[in-house]
Motif scaffolding. Sequence first.
Motif, mmCIF file in Angstrom:
data_model
loop_
_atom_site.group_PDB
_atom_site.id
_atom_site.type_symbol
_atom_site.label_atom_id
_atom_site.label_comp_id
_atom_site.label_asym_id
_atom_site.label_seq_id
_atom_site.Cartn_x
_atom_site.Cartn_y
_atom_site.Cartn_z
ATOM 1 N N GLY A 39 32.484 21.227 81.086
ATOM 2 C CA GLY A 39 33.878 21.602 80.567
ATOM 3 C C GLY A 39 33.658 21.499 78.830
ATOM 4 N N VAL A 40 32.973 21.157 77.975
ATOM 5 C CA VAL A 40 33.286 21.129 76.598
ATOM 6 C C VAL A 40 32.375 22.563 76.282
ATOM 7 N N TRP A 44 34.388 25.916 74.811
ATOM 8 C CA TRP A 44 34.041 26.363 73.929
ATOM 9 C C TRP A 44 33.560 27.707 74.187
ATOM 10 N N PHE A 45 33.402 28.611 74.984
ATOM 11 C CA PHE A 45 32.434 28.915 75.602
ATOM 12 C C PHE A 45 34.455 30.079 75.687
ATOM 13 N N LEU A 46 35.149 29.882 76.217
ATOM 14 C CA LEU A 46 36.734 30.360 76.494
ATOM 15 C C LEU A 46 37.505 30.446 75.082
ATOM 16 N N LEU A 47 37.247 29.154 74.180
ATOM 17 C CA LEU A 47 37.804 29.585 73.365
ATOM 18 C C LEU A 47 37.397 30.146 72.370
ATOM 19 N N ARG A 48 36.553 30.528 72.226
ATOM 20 C CA ARG A 48 35.665 31.477 70.706
ATOM 21 C C ARG A 48 36.603 32.515 71.182
ATOM 22 N N GLY A 49 36.528 33.004 72.099
ATOM 23 C CA GLY A 49 37.072 34.624 72.363
ATOM 24 C C GLY A 49 38.575 34.787 71.885
ATOM 25 N N TYR A 50 39.627 32.961 71.262
ATOM 26 C CA TYR A 50 40.502 33.603 70.757
ATOM 27 C C TYR A 50 40.541 33.461 68.894
ATOM 28 N N ARG A 51 39.658 33.066 68.689
ATOM 29 C CA ARG A 51 39.092 32.238 67.352
ATOM 30 C C ARG A 51 39.300 33.718 66.289
ATOM 31 N N THR A 52 40.547 33.371 65.026
ATOM 32 C CA THR A 52 40.735 34.654 64.177
ATOM 33 C C THR A 52 40.411 34.294 62.952
ATOM 34 N N ASP A 53 39.041 35.744 62.571
ATOM 35 C CA ASP A 53 38.256 35.043 61.526
ATOM 36 C C ASP A 53 39.394 35.887 59.719
ATOM 37 N N GLY A 54 40.970 35.765 60.169
ATOM 38 C CA GLY A 54 41.262 36.609 58.822
ATOM 39 C C GLY A 54 41.746 37.610 58.955
ATOM 40 N N THR A 55 40.951 38.889 59.811
ATOM 41 C CA THR A 55 40.954 40.224 59.299
ATOM 42 C C THR A 55 42.647 40.643 59.814
ATOM 43 N N ASP A 56 42.464 39.974 61.447
ATOM 44 C CA ASP A 56 44.255 40.802 61.517
ATOM 45 C C ASP A 56 45.109 40.101 61.436
#
Length: 77
Positions: A39-40, A44-56
């Motif tokens: 589950g962890v 992690w796999f699903l939520l890493r796609g929603y990470r913003t790195d500040g470019t948008d």
Amino acid sequence: MPDTAAAATADVAALLAAAADQGPGDTLRIVLLASIVGGVLLAWFLLRGYRTDGTDAPGGEDGTAGTGGNTGRDANA
């Protein structure tokens, strides 16, 4: 009066037999642990796609407001 050593030996034998026949405790522990770890990792796999790195984010590093990560192109094109 009954022999206490024989009674104690019988009690210990009964306790050991009961302890050996406790059911699927170890298997359920392994399944539960694997489910939690899975589950962890899935979260992690699903939520890493929603990470913003500040470019948008509006107001990028170059000071232009509202580019939204669009690299020099017109957003309406």
